[in-house]
Design a protein around this motif. Sequence first.
Motif, mmCIF file in Angstrom:
data_model
loop_
_atom_site.group_PDB
_atom_site.id
_atom_site.type_symbol
_atom_site.label_atom_id
_atom_site.label_comp_id
_atom_site.label_asym_id
_atom_site.label_seq_id
_atom_site.Cartn_x
_atom_site.Cartn_y
_atom_site.Cartn_z
ATOM 1 N N VAL A 194 0.338 -1.103 0.197
ATOM 2 C CA VAL A 194 -0.050 0.077 -0.312
ATOM 3 C C VAL A 194 0.839 1.128 0.055
ATOM 4 N N HIS A 195 1.586 0.926 0.990
ATOM 5 C CA HIS A 195 3.141 2.575 1.272
ATOM 6 C C HIS A 195 3.523 2.512 -0.006
ATOM 7 N N ARG A 196 4.215 1.843 -1.175
ATOM 8 C CA ARG A 196 4.116 1.377 -2.394
ATOM 9 C C ARG A 196 3.786 2.414 -4.115
ATOM 10 N N LEU A 197 2.449 1.529 -3.574
ATOM 11 C CA LEU A 197 1.197 2.437 -4.276
ATOM 12 C C LEU A 197 1.227 3.517 -3.940
ATOM 13 N N LEU A 198 0.718 4.036 -2.839
ATOM 14 C CA LEU A 198 0.211 5.305 -2.176
ATOM 15 C C LEU A 198 0.950 6.298 -3.287
ATOM 16 N N GLU A 199 2.066 5.861 -3.135
ATOM 17 C CA GLU A 199 3.628 6.713 -3.106
ATOM 18 C C GLU A 199 4.003 7.080 -5.048
ATOM 19 N N GLU A 200 3.507 5.699 -5.742
ATOM 20 C CA GLU A 200 3.191 5.806 -7.420
ATOM 21 C C GLU A 200 2.889 6.765 -7.844
ATOM 22 N N LYS A 201 1.256 7.009 -6.514
ATOM 23 C CA LYS A 201 0.030 8.260 -7.537
ATOM 24 C C LYS A 201 0.164 9.561 -6.989
ATOM 25 N N GLY A 202 2.051 9.402 -5.717
ATOM 26 C CA GLY A 202 1.982 10.896 -5.735
ATOM 27 C C GLY A 202 1.086 11.424 -3.858
ATOM 28 N N VAL A 203 1.059 10.270 -3.647
ATOM 29 C CA VAL A 203 0.526 10.791 -2.136
ATOM 30 C C VAL A 203 1.707 10.412 -1.657
ATOM 31 N N GLU A 204 2.067 11.526 -0.496
ATOM 32 C CA GLU A 204 2.484 12.006 1.242
ATOM 33 C C GLU A 204 2.459 10.310 1.590
ATOM 34 N N CYS A 205 3.405 9.517 2.265
ATOM 35 C CA CYS A 205 2.887 8.615 3.634
ATOM 36 C C CYS A 205 4.405 8.029 3.830
ATOM 37 N N TYR A 206 3.629 7.393 5.098
ATOM 38 C CA TYR A 206 4.544 7.380 6.395
ATOM 39 C C TYR A 206 4.076 5.566 6.291
ATOM 40 N N CYS A 207 5.212 4.741 5.938
ATOM 41 C CA CYS A 207 4.907 3.234 6.526
ATOM 42 C C CYS A 207 6.457 3.357 7.380
ATOM 43 N N PRO A 208 5.992 3.459 9.403
ATOM 44 C CA PRO A 208 7.000 3.445 10.206
ATOM 45 C C PRO A 208 7.608 1.653 9.807
ATOM 46 N N LEU A 209 9.436 1.144 9.317
ATOM 47 C CA LEU A 209 9.479 0.099 9.580
ATOM 48 C C LEU A 209 10.425 -0.048 10.496
ATOM 49 N N ASN A 210 9.316 -1.292 11.376
ATOM 50 C CA ASN A 210 10.907 -2.244 12.797
ATOM 51 C C ASN A 210 12.132 -2.903 12.280
ATOM 52 N N LYS A 211 13.105 -2.355 12.239
ATOM 53 C CA LYS A 211 13.948 -3.149 12.526
ATOM 54 C C LYS A 211 14.400 -4.967 14.119
ATOM 55 N N VAL A 212 13.714 -5.864 13.077
ATOM 56 C CA VAL A 212 14.060 -6.711 13.852
ATOM 57 C C VAL A 212 14.859 -8.205 13.519
ATOM 58 N N HIS A 213 15.157 -8.065 14.772
ATOM 59 C CA HIS A 213 16.338 -9.020 14.965
ATOM 60 C C HIS A 213 15.404 -10.423 14.744
ATOM 61 N N ARG A 214 15.790 -11.910 13.804
ATOM 62 C CA ARG A 214 15.175 -12.815 13.672
ATOM 63 C C ARG A 214 16.286 -13.642 13.264
ATOM 64 N N LYS A 215 15.879 -14.675 13.876
ATOM 65 C CA LYS A 215 16.623 -15.928 14.243
ATOM 66 C C LYS A 215 16.553 -17.116 13.282
ATOM 67 N N TRP A 216 17.415 -17.630 12.276
ATOM 68 C CA TRP A 216 17.078 -18.511 12.125
ATOM 69 C C TRP A 216 18.596 -19.660 11.995
ATOM 70 N N SER A 217 17.761 -20.960 12.380
ATOM 71 C CA SER A 217 18.673 -22.049 12.913
ATOM 72 C C SER A 217 20.448 -21.794 12.414
ATOM 73 N N ASP A 218 20.937 -20.937 11.465
ATOM 74 C CA ASP A 218 22.012 -20.952 10.947
ATOM 75 C C ASP A 218 22.936 -19.418 11.304
ATOM 76 N N ARG A 219 21.830 -18.535 11.601
ATOM 77 C CA ARG A 219 22.123 -16.991 11.646
ATOM 78 C C ARG A 219 20.998 -16.250 12.372
ATOM 79 N N ILE A 220 21.937 -15.274 11.976
ATOM 80 C CA ILE A 220 20.626 -14.218 12.685
ATOM 81 C C ILE A 220 20.436 -12.472 11.596
#
Length: 170
Positions: free
Chosen positions: A22-48
């Motif tokens: 939705v953020h990308r589609l709004l930007e493509e239409k020239g609408v000022e928008c903001y989708c705050p993104l959270n940097k989250v640590h995800r653990k897999w068996s071999d890495r984080i």
Amino acid sequence: MSNGSIKKWYAVYTKPRWEKKVHRLLEEKGVECYCPLNKVHRKWSDRIKIVEEPLFKSYVFVRVNEEEKTPVRMVNGVVNFVYWLGKPAVIKDKEIQTIRKFMNEFEDVEVRQINVELDDKVMVNQGVLMGKKGTVKRVLHKKVEVLIESIGFTLTAYVDKSKIVVIEKQ
């Protein structure tokens, strides 16, 4: 400038897991928008790995005037505006700025919906929010919650309690 042409921030409700689209589609239409993104640590068996997930599930913020509301509703993935007391909820510019600052300073931010209760008044004495006053919603160990009033959410991060000072006890 008529009242209808003044731009204000609003929250729109999206289909589940459509926030980034939705953020990308709004930007493509020239609408000022903001989708705050959270940097989250995800653990897999071999890495984080650090991944970016939307902070508010099924929410994207838009800055529009009255005439732009209908086209925003028509964007694929948008369900509707978030309503508060029967009208689309207006988000204060200051609250969007606070979210941006908060997200720039912290990773692994936790978000919960809350019912507002008043506690101690505090002032931040160190860091990005230095000099800002706020209301403590809860403190557990080093966890401090910052209230974003207009949509009834708190942002929670692990912050050293030494960075706040009590200015008024309730």
